[in-house]
Design a protein around this motif. Sequence first.
Motif, short mmCIF file in Angstrom:
data_model
loop_
_atom_site.label_atom_id
_atom_site.label_comp_id
_atom_site.label_asym_id
_atom_site.label_seq_id
_atom_site.Cartn_x
_atom_site.Cartn_y
_atom_site.Cartn_z
N GLY A 2 13.91 64.55 -53.15
CA GLY A 2 14.00 66.00 -53.19
C GLY A 2 15.42 66.48 -53.39
N LYS A 3 15.58 67.78 -53.32
CA LYS A 3 16.91 68.36 -53.48
C LYS A 3 17.77 68.05 -52.27
CE LYS A 3 15.76 72.22 -56.45
NZ LYS A 3 15.87 73.67 -56.62
N SER A 5 20.53 68.94 -49.45
CA SER A 5 20.96 70.13 -48.73
C SER A 5 22.45 70.36 -48.99
CB SER A 5 20.73 69.96 -47.23
OG SER A 5 21.60 68.98 -46.71
N LYS A 9 25.35 67.51 -49.90
CA LYS A 9 26.21 67.60 -51.08
C LYS A 9 27.68 67.54 -50.69
CE LYS A 9 23.10 70.33 -53.98
NZ LYS A 9 22.90 71.62 -54.66
#
Length: 75
Positions: A2-3, A5, A9
């Motif tokens: 998934g992306k 957070s 990052k």
Amino acid sequence: MGKLSKKEKEDLQRVAASALVRKDMQHLSANRFNLFIEGQTINMDRLLIFLTEYNEFINHSPKPFKPIIDRIMKL
């Protein structure tokens, strides 16, 4: 996957900017060993031995040969 957070990052950017991590990656790159390459050429004997033993390890049995019966094959 998934992306990431915002915190993840930031952590990755901090690690990427680290001089110690960069130095470690350069050391690994300079000292890597490739079993199949001798000088500038690939050692085919080593490669074939590895592939044969790997197939035995994963218990890969060769499939019987079946000739292709189509006469006209267009892509």
